[in-house]
Design a protein around this motif. Sequence first.
Motif, PDB file in Angstrom:
ATOM      1  N   GLU A  89     -12.286   2.451   0.739  1.00 41.64           N
ATOM      2  CA  GLU A  89     -11.418   1.474   0.093  1.00 41.64           C
ATOM      3  C   GLU A  89     -11.312   0.211   0.933  1.00 41.64           C
ATOM      4  O   GLU A  89     -11.144   0.267   2.148  1.00 41.64           O
ATOM      5  CB  GLU A  89     -10.026   2.074  -0.120  1.00 41.64           C
ATOM      6  N   ASN A  90     -11.443  -0.928   0.279  1.00 43.34           N
ATOM      7  CA  ASN A  90     -11.363  -2.249   0.921  1.00 43.34           C
ATOM      8  C   ASN A  90     -12.567  -2.580   1.792  1.00 43.34           C
ATOM      9  O   ASN A  90     -12.487  -3.496   2.616  1.00 43.34           O
ATOM     10  CB  ASN A  90     -10.077  -2.407   1.734  1.00 43.34           C
ATOM     11  N   ALA A  91     -13.680  -1.835   1.649  1.00 42.59           N
ATOM     12  CA  ALA A  91     -14.915  -2.291   2.298  1.00 42.59           C
ATOM     13  C   ALA A  91     -15.321  -3.598   1.631  1.00 42.59           C
ATOM     14  O   ALA A  91     -15.311  -3.707   0.392  1.00 42.59           O
ATOM     15  CB  ALA A  91     -16.008  -1.244   2.150  1.00 42.59           C
ATOM     16  N   VAL A  92     -15.691  -4.606   2.424  1.00 37.27           N
ATOM     17  CA  VAL A  92     -15.850  -5.938   1.862  1.00 37.27           C
ATOM     18  C   VAL A  92     -16.945  -6.015   0.808  1.00 37.27           C
ATOM     19  O   VAL A  92     -18.063  -5.546   0.998  1.00 37.27           O
ATOM     20  CB  VAL A  92     -16.104  -7.007   2.948  1.00 37.27           C
ATOM     21  N   THR A  93     -16.571  -6.577  -0.312  1.00 33.99           N
ATOM     22  CA  THR A  93     -17.428  -6.953  -1.426  1.00 33.99           C
ATOM     23  C   THR A  93     -16.975  -8.366  -1.804  1.00 33.99           C
ATOM     24  O   THR A  93     -15.948  -8.849  -1.288  1.00 33.99           O
ATOM     25  CB  THR A  93     -17.214  -6.009  -2.627  1.00 33.99           C
ATOM     26  N   PRO A  94     -17.662  -9.049  -2.702  1.00 36.64           N
ATOM     27  CA  PRO A  94     -17.148 -10.355  -3.116  1.00 36.64           C
ATOM     28  C   PRO A  94     -15.701 -10.304  -3.622  1.00 36.64           C
ATOM     29  O   PRO A  94     -14.905 -11.200  -3.311  1.00 36.64           O
ATOM     30  CB  PRO A  94     -18.123 -10.771  -4.220  1.00 36.64           C
ATOM     31  N   GLU A  95     -15.342  -9.260  -4.350  1.00 36.77           N
ATOM     32  CA  GLU A  95     -13.972  -9.175  -4.862  1.00 36.77           C
ATOM     33  C   GLU A  95     -12.959  -8.985  -3.731  1.00 36.77           C
ATOM     34  O   GLU A  95     -11.897  -9.622  -3.727  1.00 36.77           O
ATOM     35  CB  GLU A  95     -13.840  -8.047  -5.875  1.00 36.77           C
ATOM     36  N   ILE A  96     -13.274  -8.115  -2.772  1.00 40.73           N
ATOM     37  CA  ILE A  96     -12.370  -7.930  -1.630  1.00 40.73           C
ATOM     38  C   ILE A  96     -12.249  -9.230  -0.842  1.00 40.73           C
ATOM     39  O   ILE A  96     -11.151  -9.611  -0.397  1.00 40.73           O
ATOM     40  CB  ILE A  96     -12.857  -6.785  -0.731  1.00 40.73           C
ATOM     41  N   LEU A  97     -13.364  -9.939  -0.672  1.00 35.25           N
ATOM     42  CA  LEU A  97     -13.306 -11.224   0.020  1.00 35.25           C
ATOM     43  C   LEU A  97     -12.408 -12.210  -0.724  1.00 35.25           C
ATOM     44  O   LEU A  97     -11.666 -12.979  -0.107  1.00 35.25           O
ATOM     45  CB  LEU A  97     -14.707 -11.810   0.171  1.00 35.25           C
ATOM     46  N   ALA A  98     -12.470 -12.187  -2.060  1.00 37.80           N
ATOM     47  CA  ALA A  98     -11.604 -13.071  -2.846  1.00 37.80           C
ATOM     48  C   ALA A  98     -10.137 -12.734  -2.601  1.00 37.80           C
ATOM     49  O   ALA A  98      -9.285 -13.627  -2.492  1.00 37.80           O
ATOM     50  CB  ALA A  98     -11.938 -12.938  -4.330  1.00 37.80           C
TER      51      ALA A  98
ATOM     52  N   ILE B 267     -24.145 -10.248   6.007  1.00 37.49           N
ATOM     53  CA  ILE B 267     -24.665  -9.536   4.835  1.00 37.49           C
ATOM     54  C   ILE B 267     -24.771 -10.451   3.620  1.00 37.49           C
ATOM     55  O   ILE B 267     -25.048  -9.992   2.508  1.00 37.49           O
ATOM     56  CB  ILE B 267     -23.809  -8.301   4.507  1.00 37.49           C
ATOM     57  N   GLY B 268     -24.530 -11.750   3.810  1.00 39.93           N
ATOM     58  CA  GLY B 268     -24.802 -12.731   2.765  1.00 39.93           C
ATOM     59  C   GLY B 268     -23.921 -12.671   1.546  1.00 39.93           C
ATOM     60  O   GLY B 268     -24.389 -12.919   0.432  1.00 39.93           O
ATOM     61  N   ILE B 269     -22.628 -12.342   1.704  1.00 40.37           N
ATOM     62  CA  ILE B 269     -21.726 -12.341   0.553  1.00 40.37           C
ATOM     63  C   ILE B 269     -20.572 -13.296   0.813  1.00 40.37           C
ATOM     64  O   ILE B 269     -20.186 -13.540   1.958  1.00 40.37           O
ATOM     65  CB  ILE B 269     -21.178 -10.935   0.220  1.00 40.37           C
ATOM     66  N   SER B 270     -20.036 -13.853  -0.275  1.00 40.84           N
ATOM     67  CA  SER B 270     -18.912 -14.779  -0.154  1.00 40.84           C
ATOM     68  C   SER B 270     -18.133 -14.802  -1.461  1.00 40.84           C
ATOM     69  O   SER B 270     -18.605 -14.347  -2.506  1.00 40.84           O
ATOM     70  CB  SER B 270     -19.398 -16.192   0.179  1.00 40.84           C
ATOM     71  N   ALA B 271     -16.931 -15.342  -1.392  1.00 42.91           N
ATOM     72  CA  ALA B 271     -16.103 -15.513  -2.585  1.00 42.91           C
ATOM     73  C   ALA B 271     -15.124 -16.644  -2.332  1.00 42.91           C
ATOM     74  O   ALA B 271     -14.660 -16.841  -1.200  1.00 42.91           O
ATOM     75  CB  ALA B 271     -15.351 -14.233  -2.926  1.00 42.91           C
ATOM     76  N   THR B 272     -14.823 -17.381  -3.392  1.00 43.73           N
ATOM     77  CA  THR B 272     -13.870 -18.484  -3.316  1.00 43.73           C
ATOM     78  C   THR B 272     -12.704 -18.197  -4.238  1.00 43.73           C
ATOM     79  O   THR B 272     -12.891 -17.945  -5.434  1.00 43.73           O
ATOM     80  CB  THR B 272     -14.518 -19.814  -3.714  1.00 43.73           C
ATOM     81  N   ALA B 273     -11.497 -18.219  -3.691  1.00 48.03           N
ATOM     82  CA  ALA B 273     -10.278 -18.074  -4.492  1.00 48.03           C
ATOM     83  C   ALA B 273      -9.682 -19.463  -4.695  1.00 48.03           C
ATOM     84  O   ALA B 273      -9.463 -20.197  -3.726  1.00 48.03           O
ATOM     85  CB  ALA B 273      -9.281 -17.163  -3.798  1.00 48.03           C
ATOM     86  N   THR B 274      -9.449 -19.816  -5.954  1.00 46.82           N
ATOM     87  CA  THR B 274      -8.945 -21.148  -6.300  1.00 46.82           C
ATOM     88  C   THR B 274      -7.594 -21.030  -6.991  1.00 46.82           C
ATOM     89  O   THR B 274      -7.431 -20.223  -7.907  1.00 46.82           O
ATOM     90  CB  THR B 274      -9.926 -21.881  -7.221  1.00 46.82           C
ATOM     91  N   ALA B 275      -6.638 -21.822  -6.546  1.00 43.60           N
ATOM     92  CA  ALA B 275      -5.303 -21.845  -7.147  1.00 43.60           C
ATOM     93  C   ALA B 275      -5.100 -23.182  -7.859  1.00 43.60           C
ATOM     94  O   ALA B 275      -5.349 -24.240  -7.283  1.00 43.60           O
ATOM     95  CB  ALA B 275      -4.236 -21.652  -6.084  1.00 43.60           C
TER      96      ALA B 275
END
Length: 322
Positions: free
Chosen positions: A155-164, A213-221
């Motif tokens: 649980e909570n191993a980083v994925t794009p969604e967890i990064l977001a 590992i080449g993953i990213s995510a952007t959270a926008t408010a």
Amino acid sequence: MPGAAHADDILDGNTQNSGTEQSANASDNGTVSVTVGGVVFDRSKNGSGPSAGAVTSSTSWSPPACWYAPKFTPQELQDYLEPIWEAESTGYEWDAKQREKYNALDEKKGFNKDKTGKGYWWGSYVNKSYPPGWDKCDTEYFWVDKGDPPPADKENAVTPEILAELAYAEIRVPGTKVTLAPAGATKVNLPTWAWLDGAEFKPVSVTASVQEIGISATATAEPVSLQIKAGTPDAETYPASGVCEIKDGRIGQPYEKGKANDTPSCGVKYLRSSGSGTFPLQATVTWEIHWTGTDGAGGDLPDGTFGATQDVVVQEIQAVNR
């Protein structure tokens, strides 16, 4: 046995503290990134100013308090564990099991050294503010090949969604002190106009990435509305709900000369004086938050709110009798 890893443990043996002692790196174009817990946060598009603050989820959801991410190369894990075993502080039996688990006696394949450059040992990291749940990531180090997703049971191993979700926790939005007209002091039964500076209230965002590992995510408010609470039941708000929607990139409408008798699109009318004191007017902005990530991933996160209270003086209108 090594205790829970903290957020100042990051890949490749480098350490940069989180919290008030973060280390920041500025690129040639001014982008600032801060490395914390295996994750790089780009906060260059965040809200700023002395009154900026973190949004609070409008639901019971909260960002991850701990997570798993790449932590060690094979050689780094060996360099970290062997001194612990050699100190014999953890007991012979436990040390022996650990050596067996990591195949430590095989000079070529121990610690997955035959896979060097093809993956990483993952470990846990903790939000250094230690919110509830910070101690739940207690799994020992596990191996993940490059290109493979982390184990589903972590649980909570980083994925794009967890990064977001981690980026959500880093979002800072402008303060919500509204401009009022009349300024200084308002009058009983006189509509008071309220608005926020449209230049400040625009979308803000934070990008989180794990470069190894080449993953990213952007959270926008994005700001969507302002809720006004007068601070006393003896008042009326405009609109009646007290919720002012954003329109044309602006919340509320600035007062202009000649509109004294008009009804403001956003504001309040006090029905009695504040006497020798003040009324605590509360202004809270609601921010819609969504995210996008690598490989086209994306979605919505719970709305966030951020508010402030300001004191308002309300005076009686003095009449002159002749």
